[in-house]
Design an enzyme around this catalytic site. Structure first.
Site, PDB file in Angstrom:
ATOM      1  N   CYS A   1       1.580  46.203  -9.678  1.00 35.57           N
ATOM      2  CA  CYS A   1       1.995  47.176 -10.681  1.00 35.57           C
ATOM      3  C   CYS A   1       0.763  48.006 -11.023  1.00 35.57           C
ATOM      4  O   CYS A   1      -0.320  47.453 -11.245  1.00 35.57           O
ATOM      5  CB  CYS A   1       2.503  46.440 -11.922  1.00 35.57           C
ATOM      6  SG  CYS A   1       2.453  47.426 -13.415  1.00 35.57           S
TER       7      CYS A   1
ATOM      8  N   CYS B   1       7.041  47.459 -17.111  1.00 35.65           N
ATOM      9  CA  CYS B   1       6.550  48.673 -17.778  1.00 35.65           C
ATOM     10  C   CYS B   1       7.003  49.956 -17.085  1.00 35.65           C
ATOM     11  O   CYS B   1       6.753  51.043 -17.600  1.00 35.65           O
ATOM     12  CB  CYS B   1       5.025  48.636 -17.880  1.00 35.65           C
ATOM     13  SG  CYS B   1       4.206  48.900 -16.299  1.00 35.65           S
TER      14      CYS B   1
ATOM     15  N   CYS C   1       0.693  47.752 -19.107  1.00 35.11           N
ATOM     16  CA  CYS C   1       1.828  46.872 -18.797  1.00 35.11           C
ATOM     17  C   CYS C   1       1.738  45.613 -19.660  1.00 35.11           C
ATOM     18  O   CYS C   1       0.757  44.863 -19.593  1.00 35.11           O
ATOM     19  CB  CYS C   1       1.784  46.492 -17.316  1.00 35.11           C
ATOM     20  SG  CYS C   1       3.087  45.358 -16.845  1.00 35.11           S
TER      21      CYS C   1
ATOM     22  N   LYS D   1      11.006   4.174  -0.997  1.00 33.86           N
ATOM     23  CA  LYS D   1      10.755   5.616  -1.106  1.00 33.86           C
ATOM     24  C   LYS D   1      10.678   6.089  -2.556  1.00 33.86           C
ATOM     25  O   LYS D   1      11.396   5.583  -3.422  1.00 33.86           O
ATOM     26  CB  LYS D   1      11.882   6.386  -0.393  1.00 33.86           C
ATOM     27  CG  LYS D   1      11.881   6.224   1.112  1.00 33.86           C
ATOM     28  CD  LYS D   1      10.602   6.776   1.697  1.00 33.86           C
ATOM     29  CE  LYS D   1      10.705   7.277   3.107  1.00 33.86           C
ATOM     30  NZ  LYS D   1      11.526   8.388   3.399  1.00 33.86           N
TER      31      LYS D   1
ATOM     32  N   GLU E   1       0.846  -1.198   0.000  1.00 36.61           N
ATOM     33  CA  GLU E   1       0.000   0.000   0.000  1.00 36.61           C
ATOM     34  C   GLU E   1       0.878   1.244   0.000  1.00 36.61           C
ATOM     35  O   GLU E   1       2.064   1.167   0.329  1.00 36.61           O
ATOM     36  CB  GLU E   1      -0.967   0.011   1.183  1.00 36.61           C
ATOM     37  CG  GLU E   1      -0.350  -0.005   2.549  1.00 36.61           C
ATOM     38  CD  GLU E   1      -1.432  -0.095   3.645  1.00 36.61           C
ATOM     39  OE1 GLU E   1      -2.120   0.893   3.876  1.00 36.61           O
ATOM     40  OE2 GLU E   1      -1.560  -1.171   4.250  1.00 36.61           O
TER      41      GLU E   1
ATOM     42  N   TYR F   1      -3.683   1.016   9.126  1.00 36.25           N
ATOM     43  CA  TYR F   1      -2.934   0.003   8.375  1.00 36.25           C
ATOM     44  C   TYR F   1      -2.481  -1.187   9.216  1.00 36.25           C
ATOM     45  O   TYR F   1      -1.769  -2.046   8.723  1.00 36.25           O
ATOM     46  CB  TYR F   1      -1.732   0.622   7.660  1.00 36.25           C
ATOM     47  CG  TYR F   1      -0.768   1.378   8.552  1.00 36.25           C
ATOM     48  CD1 TYR F   1      -0.032   0.740   9.541  1.00 36.25           C
ATOM     49  CD2 TYR F   1      -0.579   2.742   8.370  1.00 36.25           C
ATOM     50  CE1 TYR F   1       0.844   1.432  10.344  1.00 36.25           C
ATOM     51  CE2 TYR F   1       0.311   3.450   9.175  1.00 36.25           C
ATOM     52  CZ  TYR F   1       1.020   2.788  10.158  1.00 36.25           C
ATOM     53  OH  TYR F   1       1.894   3.479  10.957  1.00 36.25           O
TER      54      TYR F   1
ATOM     55  N   ASP G   1       2.259  10.414   3.753  1.00 40.42           N
ATOM     56  CA  ASP G   1       3.181  11.326   4.403  1.00 40.42           C
ATOM     57  C   ASP G   1       2.415  12.097   5.471  1.00 40.42           C
ATOM     58  O   ASP G   1       1.948  13.210   5.249  1.00 40.42           O
ATOM     59  CB  ASP G   1       3.768  12.276   3.347  1.00 40.42           C
ATOM     60  CG  ASP G   1       5.107  12.801   3.769  1.00 40.42           C
ATOM     61  OD1 ASP G   1       5.582  12.402   4.846  1.00 40.42           O
ATOM     62  OD2 ASP G   1       5.682  13.609   3.027  1.00 40.42           O
TER      63      ASP G   1
ATOM     64  N   CYS H   1       7.668  48.935 -11.738  1.00 35.19           N
ATOM     65  CA  CYS H   1       7.431  47.638 -12.374  1.00 35.19           C
ATOM     66  C   CYS H   1       8.609  47.305 -13.293  1.00 35.19           C
ATOM     67  O   CYS H   1       8.988  48.134 -14.126  1.00 35.19           O
ATOM     68  CB  CYS H   1       6.127  47.707 -13.187  1.00 35.19           C
ATOM     69  SG  CYS H   1       5.872  46.247 -14.219  1.00 35.19           S
TER      70      CYS H   1
ATOM     71  N   LYS I   1       2.660   4.645   1.119  1.00 34.14           N
ATOM     72  CA  LYS I   1       3.068   5.167   2.419  1.00 34.14           C
ATOM     73  C   LYS I   1       2.655   6.629   2.471  1.00 34.14           C
ATOM     74  O   LYS I   1       3.173   7.457   1.729  1.00 34.14           O
ATOM     75  CB  LYS I   1       4.575   5.032   2.598  1.00 34.14           C
ATOM     76  CG  LYS I   1       5.034   5.453   3.966  1.00 34.14           C
ATOM     77  CD  LYS I   1       6.495   5.110   4.165  1.00 34.14           C
ATOM     78  CE  LYS I   1       6.926   5.390   5.587  1.00 34.14           C
ATOM     79  NZ  LYS I   1       6.717   6.784   5.972  1.00 34.14           N
TER      80      LYS I   1
HETATM   81  O1  I6G Z   1       5.015   4.237   9.325  1.00 32.77           O
HETATM   82  C1  I6G Z   1       4.285   3.338   8.680  1.00 32.77           C
HETATM   83  C2  I6G Z   1       3.542   3.711   7.586  1.00 32.77           C
HETATM   84  C3  I6G Z   1       2.763   2.795   6.909  1.00 32.77           C
HETATM   85  C4  I6G Z   1       4.264   2.003   9.117  1.00 32.77           C
HETATM   86  C5  I6G Z   1       3.486   1.051   8.406  1.00 32.77           C
HETATM   87  C6  I6G Z   1       2.732   1.473   7.296  1.00 32.77           C
HETATM   88  O2  I6G Z   1       1.991   0.556   6.671  1.00 32.77           O
HETATM   89  C7  I6G Z   1       1.247   0.960   5.568  1.00 32.77           C
HETATM   90  N1  I6G Z   1       3.472  -0.230   8.813  1.00 32.77           N
HETATM   91  C8  I6G Z   1       4.200  -0.583   9.871  1.00 32.77           C
HETATM   92  C9  I6G Z   1       4.192  -1.994  10.267  1.00 32.77           C
HETATM   93  C10 I6G Z   1       4.973   0.346  10.575  1.00 32.77           C
HETATM   94  N2  I6G Z   1       5.009   1.626  10.198  1.00 32.77           N
HETATM   95  C11 I6G Z   1       5.787  -0.054  11.725  1.00 32.77           C
END
Ligand code: I6G
Length: 680
Positions: free
Chosen positions: A429, A414, A435, A317, A116, A228, A120, A411, A118
């Site tokens: 401006c 112009c 302009c 990543k 899946e 998750y 942020d 500006c 990750k």
């Molecule tokens: O930091 C994490 C993001 C996503 C995770 C994670 C994850 O699974 C989609 N899964 C585990 C087992 C851990 N950190 C430790």
């Protein structure tokens, strides 16, 4: 073997730096360096510790998770440690991970992985007792987190009471709280308008929101969550694979990332990585990689853990969206409405998949708040299709010679005066259409995809046409003495065939709806939705021009308040604008599709008060076409699905919005049902 002194010193120095950055990131929500720079330091330390194992210590940052819990929040001890994940930065590193898994399992056939994206965001652990949410905690140092229950309770998509008939006596779930991209952009836009500090990225905005003492702040932030995994549990049988656990979690009412799936072997992992990577900018949320987990829970148990991370999972990543670079200069760009925007000229840097050499600094207020100076080392961010921006300055790296930036008095295009009214973030401006920069931008907006949609007439061509004096206003585009196949073919990098195609696009654009035309005019603060509302209410130019003389009457239109009404009034009071409109709509110009009779009460419209999301590929019209129809009938369009959405119109390959709508129980309209809805 004795370890050379310089290596010993380097290890000490790296640990000090990493601890400092851990604190900035995990505890203060205010990182000084981009993730990629942090990853480089971390990797360098790990490699040194691998080369000289005698240097490895238990308290090395490579052996620990995150940062300490903050004092202002009650500590929560995790009954099962909340670990981190190891990272792979290349296909080879992923291959090595897979090989380690195979070796430990003494297996040769491909391993099944649950995969899946990750997200942020910020990791969270949430505890339910007898089906009721009792506590939610951050990861902290992995053993003890911070109690942020009051803020987590504000996340609408998270169940406060579990669904279903068999409720576990105890269930701890783990997941990621995140801020959807659209919500993040809107939050920062509002902050910019108010002259407040903006968030560096959605992750910071999430962490900053979760770490509020007052939950009313978090309640106003568009937070969301995907679950998750599971920590401690009692009174429930869990299935034998991770993917089936996710199904159980979804049945209990948890939002689970709809992109999760099971793949077999490392090649399919890489396919998934490529596919999600290609769709990264279209997802509603930011992701920084893909997580692969051995799917079989018995195999997970066999593999076990190292100090800070499971052996059965890894995060692969994506290329970084933030990087370090240096500001070489700051230039000024003049926009359609005269707004003078500072633009940083950068030492070119590869970020977000492209080489970036310019980044916006938004406005003078923001430049001053961030205190960006020429010569500074800065974090630059390029996420998805959003234009690159300077996020912050690395003050520690500031040179003595770094030069402050001053707003120019005149500006740069112009020479007209630049003014910045007291208390306003934006400098402008004063040259108006005198302009050439404002003229060019007005014309570019006029021909853009959501306006007249004149294909092929791009930015560089318009620059040339304006610079050569061939066109001065949008109306000149339709004047065959000024723009024709021969004159176009004479321009730089323009083949005869392309010139003919552009002439065809110009012809095709002559039939245009009144709403699109109004949007194309580029009146300040009149976006597509407002333009469509004006078109619906006034039906045609005549009645709108008449209404514009009495600004108050404009405020009867949905979404139009005194400020926007004043802008519309000002636009139609300028002789020059009326002349251009007359030329545009006169003989040989546009064929405006006006609706008459005008509908005087917007509440009468079929879709008034209803909110729509359109997703996937439709057969009988484009997505933009469908949105236009909805707006014409009084409906509202939003980019992402929420509990406030009334309908999701979906075509082929609709993706995550469809799944989310299903989960929230929102009415789904396929194309046939949508067309039926539009029937009078
Ligand atoms: O930091 C994490 C993001 C996503 C995770 C994670 C994850 O699974 C989609 N899964 C585990 C087992 C851990 N950190 C430790």
């Amino acid at each position: 073997m004795t370890v050379p002194a310089d290596k010993q010193n380097l290890v000490v120095e790296l640990r000090t730096q990493i601890r400092h950055h851990n604190r900035r990131y995990y505890e203060l929500d205010d990182p000084e360096i981009p993730d990629i720079e942090y990853d480089r330091l971390f990797l360098q330390l790990r490699e040194l510790e691998a080369e000289f194992p005698e240097l490895l210590t238990e308290d090395s940052p490579t052996q620990m998770v995150g940062g300490a819990a903050q004092k202002q929040f009650a500590p929560v001890k995790h009954s099962i440690a909340m670990l981190s994940l190891d990272n792979a930065f290349s296909d080879e590193q992923l291959g090595a991970f897979n090989q380690r898994v195979l070796d430990r399992l003494q297996q040769t056939e491909p391993v099944h992985y649950s995969v899946e994206p990750k997200l942020d965001g910020m990791a969270i652990s949430i505890r339910y007792e007898a089906g009721k949410l009792v506590v939610a905690a951050t990861r902290g140092d992995g053993r003890t987190g911070e109690d942020v229950t009051h803020n987590v309770l504000t996340i609408n998509s998270l169940p406060k009471i579990l669904k279903g008939t068999t409720v576990p006596s105890l269930l701890e779930v783990r997941g990621e709280v995140f801020m959807p991209s659209a919500g993040f952009e809107a939050l920062n836009k509002m902050a910019r308008q108010r002259g407040e500090k903006t968030f560096a990225n959605p992750r910071n905005a999430t962490a900053g929101s979760l770490r509020q003492l007052d939950s009313t702040v978090a309640a106003e932030r568009p937070l969301d969550i995907f679950i998750y995994g599971v920590g401690a549990y009692e009174g429930i049988e869990l299935p034998g694979s991770h993917s089936d656990v996710l199904l159980v979690l979804a049945d209990l009412g948890f939002p689970v990332c709809p992109e999760n799936k099971v793949v077999s072997g490392v090649e399919e992992c890489l396919d998934y990585y490529q596919q999600i990577g290609a769709r990264r900018s279209q997802l509603d949320y930011e992701i920084d990689g893909v997580v692969y987990k051995v799917n079989d829970l018995a195999q997970q148990a066999e593999l076990g853990f190292v100090a800070r991370a499971p052996r059965w999972a890894i995060a692969h990543k994506f290329p970084a969206q933030e990087e370090l670079t240096r500001v070489m200069n700051v230039d000024w760009q003049v926009g359609r409405t005269g707004a003078v925007t500072p633009v940083a000229r950068l030492e070119p840097v590869f970020v977000g998949g492209v080489t970036v050499s310019n980044a916006t600094l938004h406005n003078m207020d923001e430049l001053e708040r961030k205190d960006v100076r020429v010569g500074d080392t800065v974090i630059v961010r390029r996420a998805g299709d959003v234009i690159p921006e300077v996020v912050s300055v690395v003050k520690e790296k500031r040179l003595k010679a770094a030069r402050r930036v001053k707003l120019p008095v005149h500006c740069p295009v112009c020479g007209s005066d630049i003014s910045r009214p007291e208390g306003e973030a934006v400098a402008r401006c004063s040259g108006g259409l005198f302009c050439s920069a404002q003229r060019k931008e007005a014309i570019k907006h006029f021909v853009s995809r959501r306006a007249l949609d004149i294909e092929g007439l791009g930015s560089k061509l318009i620059d040339q046409l304006v610079d050569s004096g061939a066109i001065e206003t949008p109306a000149d585009i339709f004047n065959k003495h000024r723009v024709n196949a021969e004159s176009l073919a004479g321009l730089e990098r323009m083949a005869e065939k392309s010139a003919l195609n552009i002439m065809q696009s110009i012809e095709a654009s002559r039939d245009v709806s009144f709403g699109r035309f109004l949007y194309a005019l580029g009146i300040r603060e009149v976006g597509e939705a407002t333009a469509e509302n004006l078109a619906v209410v006034f039906g045609g130019l005549g009645s709108l021009e008449a209404a514009a003389q009495d600004v108050e009457s404009l405020q009867a239109v949905p979404d139009i308040g005194p400020v926007v009404a004043a802008y519309i009034g000002a636009f139609f009071s300028q002789e020059h604008n009326l002349e251009v409109i007359a030329q545009l709509t006169g003989v040989g110009g546009l064929r405006l599709q006006e609706t008459s009779p005008a509908i005087s009460d917007p509440a009468e419209l079929l879709l008034t008060g209803k909110t729509f999301v359109v997703t996937g590929t439709l057969q009988s019209m484009t997505r933009d076409g469908a949105k236009d129809r909805i707006r014409q009938l009084g409906g509202k369009i939003t980019a992402s699905v929420s509990k406030n959405t009334n309908f999701v119109v979906h075509g082929d390959a609709p993706g995550s919005k469809f799944a989310k709508a299903q989960k929230l129980g929102i009415s789904l309209l396929d194309e046939a049902a949508f067309l039926k809805l539009l029937e009078p």
